[in-house]
Design a protein around this motif. Structure first.
Motif, PDB file in Angstrom:
ATOM      1  N   ARG A 194      50.287  48.358   8.851  1.00 16.08           N
ATOM      2  CA  ARG A 194      50.584  47.274   9.886  1.00 16.08           C
ATOM      3  C   ARG A 194      49.407  46.659  10.684  1.00 16.08           C
ATOM      4  O   ARG A 194      49.579  45.799  11.769  1.00 16.08           O
ATOM      5  N   GLY A 195      48.335  47.396  10.531  1.00 11.88           N
ATOM      6  CA  GLY A 195      47.239  47.007  11.398  1.00 11.88           C
ATOM      7  C   GLY A 195      47.376  47.425  12.661  1.00 11.88           C
ATOM      8  O   GLY A 195      46.698  46.747  13.493  1.00 11.88           O
ATOM      9  N   LEU A 196      48.255  48.448  13.103  1.00 15.86           N
ATOM     10  CA  LEU A 196      48.677  48.906  14.347  1.00 15.86           C
ATOM     11  C   LEU A 196      47.607  50.032  14.975  1.00 15.86           C
ATOM     12  O   LEU A 196      47.665  51.105  14.297  1.00 15.86           O
ATOM     13  N   ASP A 197      46.901  50.000  15.680  1.00 19.28           N
ATOM     14  CA  ASP A 197      45.834  51.048  16.248  1.00 19.28           C
ATOM     15  C   ASP A 197      46.456  51.594  17.632  1.00 19.28           C
ATOM     16  O   ASP A 197      46.204  50.947  18.802  1.00 19.28           O
ATOM     17  N   TYR A 198      47.325  52.655  17.538  1.00 15.70           N
ATOM     18  CA  TYR A 198      48.295  52.873  18.662  1.00 15.70           C
ATOM     19  C   TYR A 198      48.105  54.604  18.629  1.00 15.70           C
ATOM     20  O   TYR A 198      47.981  55.231  17.677  1.00 15.70           O
ATOM     21  N   LYS A 199      47.778  55.081  19.863  1.00 18.10           N
ATOM     22  CA  LYS A 199      47.668  56.516  20.273  1.00 18.10           C
ATOM     23  C   LYS A 199      49.407  56.888  20.378  1.00 18.10           C
ATOM     24  O   LYS A 199      50.084  55.994  20.734  1.00 18.10           O
ATOM     25  N   VAL A 200      49.638  58.175  20.027  1.00 16.18           N
ATOM     26  CA  VAL A 200      51.017  58.531  20.172  1.00 16.18           C
ATOM     27  C   VAL A 200      51.266  59.552  21.115  1.00 16.18           C
ATOM     28  O   VAL A 200      50.527  60.624  21.186  1.00 16.18           O
TER      29      VAL A 200
END
Length: 428
Positions: free
Chosen positions: A96-102
């Motif tokens: 989804r092209g999502l650059d998230y830290k978790v």
């Protein structure tokens, strides 16, 4: 029942509408200890998107426990956590092209919301958070402050500050342009509203009455946040993990929130797990600055990973959910037309997306009557909305078409009976 009444707090709620002692469950069905089966259109308030005791997830969990896999590890490294992070990135975020830290903030959705609010305030140095009418974000004090329900707010016992409520999409029935009030108070230095740190929103307000925000409204909100330097937090605790079709409920609108909260079905099996996702540049936490004892229980990582692999790796889950949603929409719309014809003036409304739907009535007693009658006939339904005026449908995403029709038949019969009791007597 006497044991629960004698020993358990009066705060218990769901059991009051469903007076049965439940003992086992599988798929879309839950059974009481007397052996009676109930079709579950509640699904743990959205925690059981994949049904009860799904065999693939159960097998993964049992294998992990039988080999003495680690259960509790705080935020230490573990093999189970590594597997989950890798698969969450590969199956969900990267495509989804999502650059998230978790971040693993604690085991519940309210913990994810608390972390999101705290982080937004830390990043911006501001305190105020904008929330929306009829919002529900959790029961801890920070999450409760941005919740709209007056009954739940009254239980706090302390002032719930540092937030401002604004109209949700459709709240004013189109009488004013979207965000007119919000834009006006932000422009006016005399409005008494401090520059907000963030806006927190549900794309579909489940507890608030199945109020659906349009894609256009969500895009407008996202653009407003960007123009005003406010962080956008999407609370996807109940509507994420495929409930509206796509994995994230905001995908349809084409927006990318700054922060996202997930819980409930992210654990896959009904085990507690919560995530706070955010853009990497927002990761300003000091080590241990936000912590907790149960930050990602390893059995939850195992079932969460199994759920991602089984349900989301091939892209079919979204299509199946949307198809089932169309079935529910068509059945509810047909029922609405039938009830309107039988008893005009009840103000019946059908609302929903994917596999979350609501049947709303102006007369709030009708929704309670329908849910009670449905329980008597083997179907679990809950009410939602500020006056409990909405019959809320939240079946597992794995429900079959046959089970959907069976549950909707029970609902329809219960609704007909409730409406029939309100017909005007025929003059002699």
């Amino acid at each position: 029942m006497n044991v629960f009444e004698a020993l358990e707090s009066e705060v218990r709620s769901y059991c009051r509408g469903w007076p049965a002692v439940f003992d086992r469950a599988q798929g879309s069905w839950i059974h009481d200890e007397d052996g009676r089966a109930y079709l579950d259109f509640f699904a743990g308030a959205g925690t059981l998107n994949y049904g009860h005791n799904h065999p693939v997830l159960k097998e993964a969990l049992l294998h992990y426990l039988q080999r003495d896999g680690i259960t509790h590890s705080l935020d230490m490294f573990s093999a189970a956590k590594r597997s989950f992070l890798e698969r969450f990135h590969e199956v969900v975020l990267h495509p989804r092209g999502l650059d998230y830290k978790v971040q693993f903030p604690g085991p519940a959705g309210t913990n994810a919301v608390e972390a999101a609010l705290k982080l937004a305030r830390k990043v911006t140095g501001r305190e105020t958070v904008i929330s929306f009418t009829n919002a529900f974000h959790g029961m801890t004090l920070g999450a409760l402050a941005v919740t709209g329900n007056s009954m739940k707010r009254s239980g706090a016992g302390v002032p719930l500050d540092h937030h401002v409520a604004m109209p949700f999409d459709g709240f004013l029935d189109g009488r004013t342009p979207d965000f007119l009030w919000l834009e006006s108070v932000l422009d006016d230095s005399g409005s008494g509203i401090d520059v907000p740190a963030a806006v927190i929103v549900e794309t579909v307000q489940g507890e608030g009455g199945v109020n659906v925000a349009s894609a256009e409204w969500l895009r407008g909100l996202s653009e407003l946040c960007k123009r005003r330097g406010m962080l956008l937090i999407v609370d996807d605790v109940q509507m994420g993990c495929g409930r509206t079709g796509a994995f994230f409920s905001f995908e349809e609108a084409g927006i990318v929130p700054d922060i996202v909260t997930l819980s409930k079905s992210i654990g896959g099996y009904g085990l507690p797990l919560a995530l706070t996702l955010f853009r990497p540049e927002l990761d300003v936490w000091e080590p241990g600055e936000h912590n907790g004892t149960f930050r990602g229980p390893n059995p939850s990582f195992v079932t969460a990973t199994a759920a991602l692999d089984h349900f989301w790796a091939d892209g079919t889950m979204e299509k199946q959910t949307l198809a089932k949603g169309r079935l529910v929409h068509d059945r509810l719309t047909s029922l609405q037309e039938e009830l309107d014809a039988a008893r005009p003036g009840l103000g019946i409304d059908v609302r929903g997306r994917g596999l979350v739907w609501g049947l709303a009535f102006d007369d709030e007693e009708i929704a309670d009557e329908i849910c009670s009658a449905a329980f008597d006939n083997g179907l679990l339904l809950e009410t939602s909305g500020p006056r409990s005026e909405v019959v809320k449908l939240l079946p597992p995403l794995t429900v079959s078409a046959e089970e959907l029709h069976r549950g909707l038949d029970i609902l329809a019969d219960a609704a007909r009976s409730a409406v029939d009791r309100r017909r005007e007597p025929v003059a002699a």
